[in-house]
Structure formats: structure tokens, C-alpha cells
Design a protein around this motif. Sequence first.
Motif, mmCIF file in Angstrom:
data_model
loop_
_atom_site.group_PDB
_atom_site.id
_atom_site.type_symbol
_atom_site.label_atom_id
_atom_site.label_comp_id
_atom_site.label_asym_id
_atom_site.label_seq_id
_atom_site.Cartn_x
_atom_site.Cartn_y
_atom_site.Cartn_z
ATOM 1 N N ASN A 200 -2.575 -48.738 18.256
ATOM 2 C CA ASN A 200 -2.479 -47.432 18.913
ATOM 3 C C ASN A 200 -2.632 -46.322 17.876
ATOM 4 O O ASN A 200 -1.740 -45.496 17.657
ATOM 5 C CB ASN A 200 -1.141 -47.317 19.644
ATOM 6 C CG ASN A 200 -1.149 -46.221 20.694
ATOM 7 O OD1 ASN A 200 -2.178 -45.590 20.954
ATOM 8 N ND2 ASN A 200 0.006 -45.977 21.287
ATOM 9 N N ARG A 226 -9.120 -49.939 24.085
ATOM 10 C CA ARG A 226 -8.617 -49.939 25.458
ATOM 11 C C ARG A 226 -9.679 -50.367 26.469
ATOM 12 O O ARG A 226 -9.440 -50.291 27.675
ATOM 13 C CB ARG A 226 -8.088 -48.540 25.816
ATOM 14 C CG ARG A 226 -6.754 -48.228 25.146
ATOM 15 C CD ARG A 226 -6.173 -46.926 25.622
ATOM 16 N NE ARG A 226 -4.796 -46.775 25.166
ATOM 17 C CZ ARG A 226 -4.280 -45.662 24.679
ATOM 18 N NH1 ARG A 226 -5.035 -44.573 24.582
ATOM 19 N NH2 ARG A 226 -3.020 -45.611 24.294
ATOM 20 N N SER A 227 -10.813 -50.830 25.988
ATOM 21 C CA SER A 227 -11.909 -51.210 26.885
ATOM 22 C C SER A 227 -11.909 -52.712 27.141
ATOM 23 O O SER A 227 -11.166 -53.474 26.520
ATOM 24 C CB SER A 227 -13.250 -50.800 26.269
ATOM 25 O OG SER A 227 -13.599 -51.671 25.197
ATOM 26 N N MET A 254 0.903 -53.656 27.562
ATOM 27 C CA MET A 254 0.553 -53.098 28.863
ATOM 28 C C MET A 254 1.017 -51.657 28.983
ATOM 29 O O MET A 254 0.313 -50.807 29.531
ATOM 30 C CB MET A 254 1.132 -53.970 29.976
ATOM 31 C CG MET A 254 0.526 -55.367 30.040
ATOM 32 S SD MET A 254 1.274 -56.417 31.316
ATOM 33 C CE MET A 254 0.695 -55.583 32.795
ATOM 34 N N ASP A 257 -1.330 -49.388 27.441
ATOM 35 C CA ASP A 257 -2.669 -49.469 28.038
ATOM 36 C C ASP A 257 -3.644 -50.212 27.137
ATOM 37 O O ASP A 257 -4.824 -49.886 27.073
ATOM 38 C CB ASP A 257 -3.206 -48.076 28.356
ATOM 39 C CG ASP A 257 -4.338 -48.098 29.378
ATOM 40 O OD1 ASP A 257 -4.407 -49.075 30.147
ATOM 41 O OD2 ASP A 257 -5.159 -47.160 29.393
ATOM 42 N N PRO A 259 -5.438 -53.951 26.304
ATOM 43 C CA PRO A 259 -5.793 -55.115 27.130
ATOM 44 C C PRO A 259 -5.180 -56.419 26.621
ATOM 45 O O PRO A 259 -5.422 -56.839 25.500
ATOM 46 C CB PRO A 259 -7.323 -55.159 27.036
ATOM 47 C CG PRO A 259 -7.646 -54.479 25.745
ATOM 48 C CD PRO A 259 -6.593 -53.442 25.527
#
Length: 366
Positions: A200, A226-227, A254, A257, A259
Motif C-alpha cells: 500500500n 489493485r488490479s 481485503m 482493496d 487482491p
Amino acid sequence: MTLAARRGDLRGAGSADAVARGRPPPVRTPYARRVSDWPKARLHVVTGKGGTGKSTVAAALALALAGHGKNVLLCEVEGRQGIARMFDVDPLPFEERRLTSGLPDAGGRAGAVHALHIDPESALLEYLALYYKLGRAGRALDRFGIIEFATTIAPGVRDVLLTGKIYEAVDRNSRNKGATTYDAVVLDAPPTGRIVQFLNVSEQVAGLAKVGPIRSQADTMMGLFRSARTVVHLVTVLEEMPVQETGDGIAELMAADLPVGGVVTNLLRPQDLPAPALAAARSGTLDAEAVRADLEGAGLGTEDALVEDLLGLARDHADRRELEETQRTRVAGLGRPSYELPRLTGGVDLGALHDLARALREQGMA
């Protein structure tokens, strides 16, 4: 219940019955392969609690992905030179190097596994050279210790540099002319307790840079992380603390955000005793005379002390198996695709890594 019983599409009802009776499942055809559970992923991040074997799983996953002539890059960022030890090569520099061939597919086609050891100082020097043309000037800064000073007082910048190099390996552009283009990148990442903070990076630099190139780079990287092109896999063993940390890690990913991928249960012990024998061992009703007869048939001693010791070991093994089954049920309840790998009694070498890679491919992880 084992993975074979949970995922009947892998082995069929006969194998599930065998597992239920306590026998190992039948040997499957080499190089058999399920369709990958992660067809869109270009970046596979592998994390886990210390001691669960996440580095071994990352190496095996890289070998499994390197089929069909594909190029795969295996990266590490913790400074331990674990890749070099596993593949028995010299310590890796900050330079992409070909390690070995990947796991062949059914047609015998194998790709290549490359490796990269990433350290923040070298990553920053490359960043300065690529984006600011500071070749010699950047090296001069390194000699004065400014780079180490900067990455020490601003840990968020350190993670941006490390993840920035990973981002560059996934999304190669014209700035890095002549660099190898990879079909997949596997990252041996920091442990579960730090993985959200590590990935992050936009949050990491929020207090350091509101605007400017560092902030822009962090935001761009978060678009990848995040993709659907990124997936974070978690490695555990069948013990209470690692399974709990895995569940907590999934919840934290989660919430950020990020994956979440699959859960790899590593270091599984062999399951040699059938269910009735395990139940008898736990209850202390194993037939001591049958054990004595087996010892005699093998030409071993049959004294009472030896028989009692063996019965005690069988009881301890049965208790351990019961605890493991409890944790396996918890892993199944995490709601993520799950994969299982055996304990390597002979240690980790290239042959063992290929065996683990084959198991991951057969279960659909690669």
C-alpha cells in the motif's frame, strides 16, 4: 478432509475414497495440468508467516509458471539471498539473471526462470538514471551515503523504491531499452504482518509527498497492485498461529482493496496410517501383539520397552494429525482457493522445487 476430497475435479471420486480410508491418493500422470485459477495475473505476490516456507513456494510457483516457452522473473526484496541458496548459485546482484528452465508442459515446452535481488539503494540509483539521467551523479550520492540516509529516515520511500522496481519489471517501457519482457513476475514478499504496509505504497508516502514524482509513482503502482493483474497468495502450515495470521492477513488485504489469491498449505506431513489405526492410537487400543509381530518379522527387537515406545509415538502422531485436521478445516473456511504441498524430507534442491512446481500446476495454481 483433504484437498483431494474438497476438490473432486482434480482426482475423481476414487481418490477421495482412498483419502477417506487414510491411504495416499493414486499417483497422477506427470505434467498433468488444470486450467489456471489465475489466468489474468501477471504479478504473483507470495507472503506468509516466517517459517512457513514462503520463499520455497515462490520459487516453485515461478518454475510452474515458466511453461509454454514463457519467461518468468522471480524477485526477492528482504536481503536474505534466499533465491541463490535454493538454486545453489552465487549471491545475486541487482541484475536480472537467468536461473534455470521452467517446468515443461505436456508438449515438453519449457520457459525460463530469471531472478532478481532488489535492494533499495540500487533501485534508487536505477530510478535516478532512468528518469533523471543522473548516472554518475547518482553514484556520487551513493558514495556520500545520502541514499542510505534517505531510505532510513523515510521507510515509506524504501518500500516505494522496492515495489517500483517490481512495477517496472511487470510494465516494461521504452526507458529500459533491451530489457527482457516477462510473462509473469513472482515476488517473494515480506511476511504477512507487513504485506499490506509494503504494497500500500500510496498510503506509505501520504505524509511524505502530497504531489511530485514520488507521489505520482506510488499512485501509478497502486493501479497495478489493485488490479486483476496482481494476486497475493498466502502460505501457511497446519498450526494454530500461522493459520490465524493467514486469516488476519486475508482480512487486512481485503480491507486495503488488495487482491487476495490462494492459500498454500505447506510442509504437510505424510499420512501413512489409515483412519482406524489413527483412532486406535489416540484411544490407546492399538494391538501391542500385532506391533510385536511386525517387529519380529522385520528382524528387530521385540522387548516390551520398545513396543511401548512405538505405541507412544503412534499416539503422539495421531494427536498431531487430529490437530492438523482441525486447522485444515479452518483453512477451508477462509473462502479462498487452497493448495497443498508436502514436507521435503531431503531438503530443498532444484529437483525438489520441480516436484513442488508440478504439484502446484496440477492443482491449478499455475
